[in-house]
Design an enzyme around this catalytic site. Structure first.
Site, PDB file in Angstrom:
ATOM      1  N   ASP A  46     -11.591  -5.409  -4.509  1.00 55.99           N
ATOM      2  CA  ASP A  46     -11.907  -4.602  -5.673  1.00 55.99           C
ATOM      3  C   ASP A  46     -12.452  -5.551  -6.732  1.00 55.99           C
ATOM      4  OD1 ASP A  46     -10.978  -2.312  -4.450  1.00 55.99           O
ATOM      5  OD2 ASP A  46      -8.986  -2.420  -5.369  1.00 55.99           O
ATOM      6  N   HIS A  71      -7.954  -2.936   2.623  1.00 58.15           N
ATOM      7  CA  HIS A  71      -7.364  -4.137   2.037  1.00 58.15           C
ATOM      8  C   HIS A  71      -6.404  -4.832   3.002  1.00 58.15           C
ATOM      9  CE1 HIS A  71      -8.870  -3.901  -2.112  1.00 58.15           C
ATOM     10  NE2 HIS A  71      -8.777  -2.582  -1.978  1.00 58.15           N
ATOM     11  N   GLN A 109       0.824  -1.204   0.000  1.00 53.20           N
ATOM     12  CA  GLN A 109       0.000   0.000   0.000  1.00 53.20           C
ATOM     13  C   GLN A 109       0.861   1.258   0.000  1.00 53.20           C
ATOM     14  OE1 GLN A 109      -3.269  -0.160  -0.345  1.00 53.20           O
ATOM     15  NE2 GLN A 109      -3.509   2.071  -0.428  1.00 53.20           N
ATOM     16  N   SER A 162      -5.600   1.265   4.824  1.00 52.36           N
ATOM     17  CA  SER A 162      -6.376   0.648   3.752  1.00 52.36           C
ATOM     18  C   SER A 162      -7.214  -0.511   4.278  1.00 52.36           C
ATOM     19  CB  SER A 162      -5.447   0.124   2.654  1.00 52.36           C
ATOM     20  OG  SER A 162      -6.182  -0.601   1.679  1.00 52.36           O
ATOM     21  N   HIS A 207     -15.030  -0.999  -5.035  1.00 46.21           N
ATOM     22  CA  HIS A 207     -14.473  -1.367  -3.730  1.00 46.21           C
ATOM     23  C   HIS A 207     -15.580  -1.796  -2.773  1.00 46.21           C
ATOM     24  CE1 HIS A 207     -11.267  -0.818  -0.530  1.00 46.21           C
ATOM     25  NE2 HIS A 207     -12.383  -0.931   0.201  1.00 46.21           N
ATOM     26  N   GLU A 244     -16.028   4.933  -5.076  1.00 45.35           N
ATOM     27  CA  GLU A 244     -15.322   3.769  -5.608  1.00 45.35           C
ATOM     28  C   GLU A 244     -16.328   2.643  -5.822  1.00 45.35           C
ATOM     29  OE1 GLU A 244     -11.932   2.639  -3.322  1.00 45.35           O
ATOM     30  OE2 GLU A 244     -10.898   4.547  -3.625  1.00 45.35           O
TER      31      GLU A 244
END
Length: 233
Positions: free
Chosen positions: A162, A155, A126, A153, A213, A210
């Protein structure tokens, strides 16, 4: 979970690097065109009073909440993205992975091809992606509109993904994804499998819209991880 190359449901056959978000281990958000760039509000949810909002926002950096990096050894590979020298294998938390696979196959039964573009991401990965966005956009503040700083993040948790439409590989991680069958299906049915969009239009965190996401909140543990962000909705 172990999948063979014959039954990977989220494999994209994109070969050209121009069709990829990034040839790196995980994808970064693209630079949106002026014609589709969304506007965002930094006003908190009505579910929180002003004092609570201030307390919650004090934990953020550029609107992003901090997240601990999950143990990479816990992640399972659930998808292959791209091919040949650009191919990479994406992993997520096992609980999110099972829910994701169920969701992908449910969509396939309705003729919709959802693919996983990016899953678990380390803090180191990241950091590299965020630095690339700073170079593109000129400042950390501008970069944070489309990419989280390292350590912030979703993630990192292994519960964020995503997603893209396999029928339109050139629209991976772009605002055009909003116009695909995959996105429309997700807005209707993702919640049945424990997934929700993290950054909707005009979200309270002030992060750019987004549509690709999504985060898994289908268990008490995963929902607790994203509690602060969800309380702002």
């Amino acid at each position: 979970m172990q999948l063979s190359s014959q039954n990977l449901p989220v494999q994209s056959t994109t070969k050209s690097p121009s069709n990829l978000v990034s040839p790196q281990p995980n994808s970064s958000s693209p630079v949106p065109s002026a014609s589709v760039a969304p506007t965002n509000s930094t006003v908190g949810s009505a579910n929180l009073d002003l004092a609570q909002q201030g307390s919650v926002f004090s934990q953020t950096t550029y609107g992003h909440f901090p997240y601990k990096q999950a143990d990479p050894k816990r992640m399972i590979i659930v998808a292959s993205y791209a091919t040949e020298e650009y191919q990479r294998f994406e992993s997520v938390d096992p609980e999110a992975g099972k829910a994701l696979m169920k969701m992908i196959y449910a969509a396939r039964d309705e003729g919709v091809w959802i693919i996983l573009v990016s899953g678990f991401r380390t803090i180191k990965q990241q950091q590299k992606l965020f630095q690339e966005q700073i170079k593109r956009r000129g400042s950390p503040e501008a970069a944070a509109k489309v990419s989280a700083p390292s350590g912030y993040s979703e993630h990192h948790t292994g519960f964020a993904v995503d997603l893209a439409d396999g029928q339109f590989p050139k629209q991976d991680i772009t605002y055009q994804f909003e116009n695909t069958a995959a996105y429309r299906w997700l807005t209707r049915r993702a919640k049945e499998f424990g997934f929700e969009m993290s950054f909707s239009p005009n979200n309270a965190q002030g992060v750019s819209f987004e549509p690709w996401h999504w985060r898994y909140v289908g268990s008490p543990d995963s929902a607790a991880i994203f509690a602060n962000a969800r309380n702002l909705r």
